[in-house]
Scaffold this active site. Structure first.
Site, PDB file in Angstrom:
ATOM      1  N   LEU A  17       0.828  -1.213   0.000  1.00 51.04           N
ATOM      2  CA  LEU A  17       0.000   0.000   0.000  1.00 51.04           C
ATOM      3  C   LEU A  17       0.859   1.258   0.000  1.00 51.04           C
ATOM      4  O   LEU A  17       0.353   2.366  -0.159  1.00 51.04           O
ATOM      5  CB  LEU A  17      -0.909   0.021   1.227  1.00 51.04           C
ATOM      6  CG  LEU A  17      -2.071  -0.973   1.227  1.00 51.04           C
ATOM      7  CD1 LEU A  17      -2.890  -0.812   2.488  1.00 51.04           C
ATOM      8  CD2 LEU A  17      -2.949  -0.769   0.001  1.00 51.04           C
ATOM      9  N   GLY A  18       2.145   1.066   0.205  1.00 48.59           N
ATOM     10  CA  GLY A  18       3.040   2.226   0.178  1.00 48.59           C
ATOM     11  C   GLY A  18       3.341   2.796   1.557  1.00 48.59           C
ATOM     12  O   GLY A  18       3.428   4.015   1.703  1.00 48.59           O
ATOM     13  N   TYR A  56      13.718 -10.964  -6.931  1.00 42.76           N
ATOM     14  CA  TYR A  56      12.319 -11.307  -7.207  1.00 42.76           C
ATOM     15  C   TYR A  56      11.509 -11.388  -5.920  1.00 42.76           C
ATOM     16  O   TYR A  56      10.293 -11.262  -5.932  1.00 42.76           O
ATOM     17  CB  TYR A  56      12.217 -12.660  -7.925  1.00 42.76           C
ATOM     18  CG  TYR A  56      12.669 -12.636  -9.369  1.00 42.76           C
ATOM     19  CD1 TYR A  56      12.150 -11.696 -10.258  1.00 42.76           C
ATOM     20  CD2 TYR A  56      13.587 -13.557  -9.843  1.00 42.76           C
ATOM     21  CE1 TYR A  56      12.568 -11.677 -11.584  1.00 42.76           C
ATOM     22  CE2 TYR A  56      14.004 -13.544 -11.160  1.00 42.76           C
ATOM     23  CZ  TYR A  56      13.488 -12.602 -12.032  1.00 42.76           C
ATOM     24  OH  TYR A  56      13.888 -12.576 -13.327  1.00 42.76           O
ATOM     25  N   ASP A  73      13.048   0.150   0.920  1.00 45.68           N
ATOM     26  CA  ASP A  73      12.403   1.344   1.473  1.00 45.68           C
ATOM     27  C   ASP A  73      13.425   2.347   2.010  1.00 45.68           C
ATOM     28  O   ASP A  73      13.167   3.557   2.015  1.00 45.68           O
ATOM     29  CB  ASP A  73      11.428   0.961   2.599  1.00 45.68           C
ATOM     30  CG  ASP A  73      10.037   0.654   2.037  1.00 45.68           C
ATOM     31  OD1 ASP A  73       9.735   1.113   0.924  1.00 45.68           O
ATOM     32  OD2 ASP A  73       9.264  -0.053   2.716  1.00 45.68           O
ATOM     33  N   CYS A 384      28.486  -1.797 -11.990  1.00 41.58           N
ATOM     34  CA  CYS A 384      28.971  -3.004 -11.318  1.00 41.58           C
ATOM     35  C   CYS A 384      29.113  -4.158 -12.316  1.00 41.58           C
ATOM     36  O   CYS A 384      30.006  -4.116 -13.142  1.00 41.58           O
ATOM     37  CB  CYS A 384      28.087  -3.341 -10.122  1.00 41.58           C
ATOM     38  SG  CYS A 384      29.000  -4.198  -8.850  1.00 41.58           S
ATOM     39  N   HIS A 510      27.984   1.738  -7.104  1.00 45.29           N
ATOM     40  CA  HIS A 510      26.562   1.936  -7.416  1.00 45.29           C
ATOM     41  C   HIS A 510      26.145   3.387  -7.206  1.00 45.29           C
ATOM     42  O   HIS A 510      25.706   3.748  -6.119  1.00 45.29           O
ATOM     43  CB  HIS A 510      25.711   1.038  -6.512  1.00 45.29           C
ATOM     44  CG  HIS A 510      25.871  -0.407  -6.793  1.00 45.29           C
ATOM     45  ND1 HIS A 510      25.005  -1.113  -7.579  1.00 45.29           N
ATOM     46  CD2 HIS A 510      26.820  -1.290  -6.401  1.00 45.29           C
ATOM     47  CE1 HIS A 510      25.390  -2.372  -7.660  1.00 45.29           C
ATOM     48  NE2 HIS A 510      26.491  -2.506  -6.951  1.00 45.29           N
ATOM     49  N   GLU A 512      23.537   4.749  -8.201  1.00 45.25           N
ATOM     50  CA  GLU A 512      22.082   4.847  -8.030  1.00 45.25           C
ATOM     51  C   GLU A 512      21.658   4.918  -6.561  1.00 45.25           C
ATOM     52  O   GLU A 512      20.612   5.464  -6.245  1.00 45.25           O
ATOM     53  CB  GLU A 512      21.371   3.684  -8.747  1.00 45.25           C
ATOM     54  CG  GLU A 512      21.500   2.304  -8.103  1.00 45.25           C
ATOM     55  CD  GLU A 512      22.763   1.533  -8.494  1.00 45.25           C
ATOM     56  OE1 GLU A 512      23.753   2.170  -8.908  1.00 45.25           O
ATOM     57  OE2 GLU A 512      22.766   0.294  -8.366  1.00 45.25           O
TER      58      GLU A 512
HETATM   59  N1  GLN Z   1      28.481 -10.237  -9.579  1.00 47.55           N
HETATM   60  C1  GLN Z   1      29.458  -9.201  -9.640  1.00 47.55           C
HETATM   61  C2  GLN Z   1      30.390  -9.223  -8.443  1.00 47.55           C
HETATM   62  O1  GLN Z   1      30.136  -9.851  -7.460  1.00 47.55           O
HETATM   63  C3  GLN Z   1      28.786  -7.844  -9.751  1.00 47.55           C
HETATM   64  C4  GLN Z   1      27.975  -7.475  -8.567  1.00 47.55           C
HETATM   65  C5  GLN Z   1      26.982  -6.371  -8.833  1.00 47.55           C
HETATM   66  O2  GLN Z   1      26.670  -6.069  -9.971  1.00 47.55           O
HETATM   67  N2  GLN Z   1      26.445  -5.785  -7.782  1.00 47.55           N
HETATM   68  O3  GLN Z   1      31.429  -8.624  -8.492  1.00 47.55           O
END
Ligand code: GLN
Length: 533
Positions: A17-18, A56, A73, A384, A510, A512
């Site tokens: 529901l958020g 998933y 979250d 990555c 990362h 992001e």
């Molecule tokens: N599977 C790769 C690693 O362990 C990249 C991991 C990822 O993309 N977060 O280095």
């Protein structure tokens, strides 16, 4: 401690529901009124952290600066508040039990029977109050994962009941989020599920203070009055949360519904002047009035479930708004991409992002994608595993290192251009053992990445075991794929660039995870700019 106020957010009727967005929106409003706020998520599963979960199951695994693998979250909390979260902001049942059982083995409870009440609930309460200690926050918002009535969340609900009783209703309030479904056959909005859900909370000893009703259609005052009457909640504490086109509009909607001022009033905190939301509103205006439009391909293997790439898709929203550009993300399954169909599959894209990931499924499609982007001069961002695929592709097709690979996929490859980090070789346990969290990186001045960041030293978050194999350092450099970012201590390669290409960057970290509404990540902002150009 008594000064810190605690807000609990529970959910009923159905999941999804958020609660995370409502918690983040409330926090945003309180923050914009000058309060210092943090948000915590309690997850009822037995995994110690979500790092061992397949995307998933619960969507993306979010990583904090201090290296915790957490619920997605927490990403929303950071994106809304622009304040980093930490390990303490996400607690799971697994972690609670692990702590209690470790204490039992040490003899901390010697002579006693260790039980859910009080030992598990005490540990839950300790973790909640931990965030409130240290004089950092005025208000701690704790979101309880799952739905009331679930067997797994009972110890959390019981802990909230105890805290409410111990601290008093002015220091501790409960917001319950439910669904008011619309039945098209009868043309009616139905409040019964909400009434039942509140009854479940009451059976567990909790009277909610505020109800947030998620709905597709506006609720009439009559409906709110009815819910208030049947659920013992003040009429103005019944708040609607109508579906909106972007999650970033929810704080504005909650302000209209006076959720923040009701919370403050109930906790006897001053409701100062209007919240400062100028920057937020400007962001929304830019988001809703784009001057450009691009189509970007997100190539990954979990594309059936967009939550698996939540931080990436949100980063596109932040960076799109910054560029006044609508970013249409085309999710492309890497397993479906082959040398034969790649032109067709990736046609019409102004930019390509190859996603992070683990394992061999879909890897050749990602490698083929990197080749397509490199050869066709299409802006490319590899994150990555995405960077690792770009390295493998370059090794195979430019350096002619036949069968070059990552040892994650083929441990017998003759050319292990991506290899396990030395310190990873002796590690057996899977949980929390990757290279995790913030690490420094020094960027070469003569690089696109330097021009994007505008500085040489950055800290970015990591989550991986494998790395660029520095035996190949010179060979890559001499042939035009340049390691432009290096960790100053370990010397690990963090960033690869192809300067002869329009925009080709691979990052081992990362970006992001650290893009927020107020500070969109520079790599994403510049990537979108390149896509527009
Ligand atoms: N599977 C790769 C690693 O362990 C990249 C991991 C990822 O993309 N977060 O280095």
């Amino acid at each position: 401690m008594a000064d810190v106020k605690y807000v609990f957010v529970t959910g009923g009727v159905t999941s999804s529901l958020g609660k995370g967005i409502i918690s983040a929106s409330l926090a945003k409003l309180l923050q914009s009124r000058g309060y210092s706020v943090t948000i915590q998520k309690l997850d009822p599963y037995i995994n110690v952290d979500p790092g061992t979960l397949n995307p998933y199951e619960h969507g993306e695994c979010y990583v904090t600066l201090d290296g915790a693998e957490t619920d997605l979250d927490l990403g929303h909390y950071e994106r809304f508040l622009n304040v980093p979260t930490s390990q303490a902001n996400n607690v799971t049942t697994g972690r609670i039990y692990q702590t209690v059982i470790n204490k039992e083995r040490k003899g901390d409870y010697l002579g006693k029977t260790v039980q859910i009440i009080p030992h598990i609930t005490d540990e839950i309460k300790r973790r909640i109050k931990l965030l409130g200690s240290g004089n950092k926050y005025d208000i701690v918002i704790t979101e309880i994962g799952g739905t009331v009535g679930d067997m797994e969340s009972l110890p959390y609900i019981e802990s909230v009941r105890q805290l409410k009783w111990e601290m008093g209703s002015q220091n501790c309030i409960v917001i319950h989020l439910t669904l008011v479904p619309y039945l098209s056959a009868s043309g009616e909005l139905k409040t019964k599920p909400t009434q039942h859900s509140v009854k479940v909370l009451l059976e567990n000893g909790i009277q909610p203070d505020i109800l947030v009703l998620r709905t597709e259609r506006n609720l009439t005052q009559d409906i709110k009055r009815k819910v208030a009457l049947f659920c013992n909640v003040e009429e103005e504490a019944v708040v609607q949360s109508v579906d909106v086109s972007t999650i970033y509009e929810v704080p504005i909607k909650m302000l209209e519904e006076k959720l923040d001022s009701t919370v403050l009033r109930k906790m006897t905190l001053p409701v100062a002047k209007e919240p400062q939301l100028t920057q937020w509103r400007e962001f929304l205006t830019r988001l809703k009035n784009p001057k450009h439009s691009v189509q970007v391909g997100l190539v990954g293997k979990y594309v059936e479930l967009p939550d698996a790439y939540k931080s990436i898709s949100e980063s596109f929203i932040h960076s799109g708004a910054m560029n006044e550009c609508e970013v249409n993300v085309r999710y492309i399954h890497s397993e479906e991409i082959t040398d034969e169909n790649v032109n067709k599959m990736l046609k019409g894209l102004q930019g390509i992002l190859v996603a992070p990931g683990f394992g061999s499924r879909g890897i050749e499609g990602k490698i083929t994608t990197a080749k397509y982007a490199r050869e066709n001069n299409i802006p490319f961002l590899g994150i990555c595993l995405g960077m690792q695929c770009a390295v493998i592709e370059f090794a195979r097709n430019v350096l002619h290192l036949e069968g070059a690979h990552s040892t994650e996929i083929n441990h017998k490859t003759k050319h292990p251009v991506i290899d396990l980090m030395e310190e990873q070789k002796s590690i057996i346990d899977k949980g929390g053992t990757m290279r995790l969290g913030g690490y420094k990186c020094i960027i070469s001045k003569n690089s696109l990445t330097y021009r994007i960041y505008g500085r040489t030293e950055i800290v970015e978050r990591h989550r991986h075991r494998y790395e660029f194999n520095d035996k190949y350092f010179d060979e890559f450099r001499e042939n035009g794929m340049i390691p432009v970012g290096i960790n100053p201590e370990s010397k690990l390669v963090e960033i690869m660039e192809i300067p002869s290409h329009k925009w080709f960057i691979g990052v081992q970290f990362h970006p992001e995870y650290s893009s927020t509404v107020i500070s969109p990540h520079p790599l994403f902002v510049n990537f979108i700019k390149a896509c527009i150009d």
